[in-house]
Write an enzyme that holds these catalytic residues in place. Structure first.
Site, PDB file in Angstrom:
ATOM      1  N   HIS A   1     -16.286   8.669   2.802  1.00 33.06           N
ATOM      2  CA  HIS A   1     -16.943   7.846   3.828  1.00 33.06           C
ATOM      3  C   HIS A   1     -16.085   7.845   5.097  1.00 33.06           C
ATOM      4  O   HIS A   1     -14.860   7.716   5.010  1.00 33.06           O
ATOM      5  CB  HIS A   1     -17.138   6.420   3.297  1.00 33.06           C
ATOM      6  CG  HIS A   1     -17.852   5.543   4.257  1.00 33.06           C
ATOM      7  ND1 HIS A   1     -19.220   5.636   4.472  1.00 33.06           N
ATOM      8  CD2 HIS A   1     -17.399   4.583   5.107  1.00 33.06           C
ATOM      9  CE1 HIS A   1     -19.564   4.763   5.404  1.00 33.06           C
ATOM     10  NE2 HIS A   1     -18.485   4.110   5.797  1.00 33.06           N
TER      11      HIS A   1
ATOM     12  N   SER B   1     -19.737  20.399   5.846  1.00 36.17           N
ATOM     13  CA  SER B   1     -18.382  20.790   6.238  1.00 36.17           C
ATOM     14  C   SER B   1     -17.345  20.330   5.206  1.00 36.17           C
ATOM     15  O   SER B   1     -16.320  20.979   5.002  1.00 36.17           O
ATOM     16  CB  SER B   1     -18.031  20.277   7.634  1.00 36.17           C
ATOM     17  OG  SER B   1     -17.881  18.884   7.628  1.00 36.17           O
TER      18      SER B   1
ATOM     19  N   GLU C   1     -21.939   0.746  -8.082  1.00 34.29           N
ATOM     20  CA  GLU C   1     -23.340   0.509  -7.710  1.00 34.29           C
ATOM     21  C   GLU C   1     -23.505   0.037  -6.271  1.00 34.29           C
ATOM     22  O   GLU C   1     -24.444   0.426  -5.593  1.00 34.29           O
ATOM     23  CB  GLU C   1     -23.981  -0.486  -8.674  1.00 34.29           C
ATOM     24  CG  GLU C   1     -24.657   0.214  -9.832  1.00 34.29           C
ATOM     25  CD  GLU C   1     -25.461  -0.730 -10.684  1.00 34.29           C
ATOM     26  OE1 GLU C   1     -26.199  -1.555 -10.117  1.00 34.29           O
ATOM     27  OE2 GLU C   1     -25.335  -0.649 -11.914  1.00 34.29           O
TER      28      GLU C   1
HETATM   29  C1  GRF Z   1     -19.159  12.943   6.523  1.00 36.20           C
HETATM   30  O1  GRF Z   1     -18.776  12.247   7.675  1.00 36.20           O
HETATM   31  C2  GRF Z   1     -18.993  12.083   5.298  1.00 36.20           C
HETATM   32  O2  GRF Z   1     -17.921  11.196   5.382  1.00 36.20           O
HETATM   33  C3  GRF Z   1     -20.286  11.299   5.284  1.00 36.20           C
HETATM   34  O3  GRF Z   1     -21.271  12.218   5.702  1.00 36.20           O
HETATM   35  C4  GRF Z   1     -20.653  13.224   6.514  1.00 36.20           C
HETATM   36  C5  GRF Z   1     -20.961  14.537   5.874  1.00 36.20           C
HETATM   37  O4  GRF Z   1     -20.539  15.629   6.651  1.00 36.20           O
HETATM   38  N1  GRF Z   1     -20.534  10.742   3.978  1.00 36.20           N
HETATM   39  P1  GRF Z   1     -20.584  17.109   6.076  1.00 36.20           P
HETATM   40  O5  GRF Z   1     -22.030  17.337   5.612  1.00 36.20           O
HETATM   41  O6  GRF Z   1     -19.626  17.199   4.945  1.00 36.20           O
HETATM   42  O7  GRF Z   1     -20.229  17.996   7.219  1.00 36.20           O
END
Ligand code: GRF
Length: 207
Positions: free
Chosen positions: A109, A13, A142
């Site tokens: 994140h 997404s 890292e």
């Molecule tokens: C998101 O919540 C992102 O912050 C985390 O993994 C999830 C990925 O969601 N790293 P999508 O695949 O972009 O829908």
């Protein structure tokens, strides 16, 4: 024009949000390639729909992390990308790759880092009883979920929230934060000073 490669593993997404921002030209960038380490990543469909070349690199076909990352590096450089965006890429990168793409590798994140690193960030926020959480776009170092922070968005934690409900509320903000961070980079407004991001205001020559 900024040339970006996006790494995904699943839903995609955030990739979809980046594609939309590029198409609408609010983000002056081109996604040159999408790489997934899983062939069933739903996100691949968004790339194909938008005519973006995709590559699936199954990590279990490689002897070790660095060999996989070197294959990925080759695909990325051949595509002409100068920036790599991790968007739900569920795989730790080798120190080799992180060094190679120093300050050109970005992640999103679902928490206000440095709080709640790792998996289940929304559940971690619920368990800690914080009343505000959010999302962070940052340069990759890292150490996991660490590195200079480019953009953060806050999200309230509400009574009755479950991990699913809170994650969905955070995700909506992720879809704004990622294009926003990349727009700052594309506009050459992001400077890293002593491992901290300083955003230059428009037209500012000294910082
Ligand atoms: C998101 O919540 C992102 O912050 C985390 O993994 C999830 C990925 O969601 N790293 P999508 O695949 O972009 O829908």
């Amino acid at each position: 024009m900024l040339n970006i490669a996006v790494l995904i593993s699943g839903r995609g997404s955030n990739l979809q949000a980046l594609i939309k921002a590029c198409q609408e030209k609010s983000l002056p960038a081109t996604i040159t390639h999408v790489i997934s380490n899983r062939d069933n990543a739903q996100g691949l469909a968004y790339a194909k729909e938008a005519g973006i070349p995709t590559t699936v690199l199954r990590h279990n076909g490689f002897p070790d992390r660095e060999t996989f990352d070197k294959a990925m590096h080759q695909v990325i450089t051949q595509s002409g990308a100068t920036l790599v965006c991790m968007a739900g890429f569920m795989r730790l990168l080798s120190p080799w790759f992180v060094k190679k793409w120093h300050n050109r590798l970005i992640n999103i994140h679902p928490s206000l880092l440095p709080s709640f690193k790792g998996l289940h960030a929304a559940q971690q926020a619920l368990d800690a009883g914080v009343k505000i959480t959010g999302c962070t776009v940052h340069f990759v170092r890292e150490a996991m979920d660490a590195g200079p922070i480019i953009v953060q968005k806050a999200v309230p934690v509400l009574t009755g929230d479950t991990e699913e409900i809170l994650s969905a509320r955070i995700l909506k903000e992720e879809h704004k934060a990622y294009p926003e961070a990349l727009t700052l980079i594309a506009g050459d407004r992001v400077v890293i000073k002593d491992e901290v991001v300083v955003i230059k205001s428009v037209g500012q020559e000294q910082y």
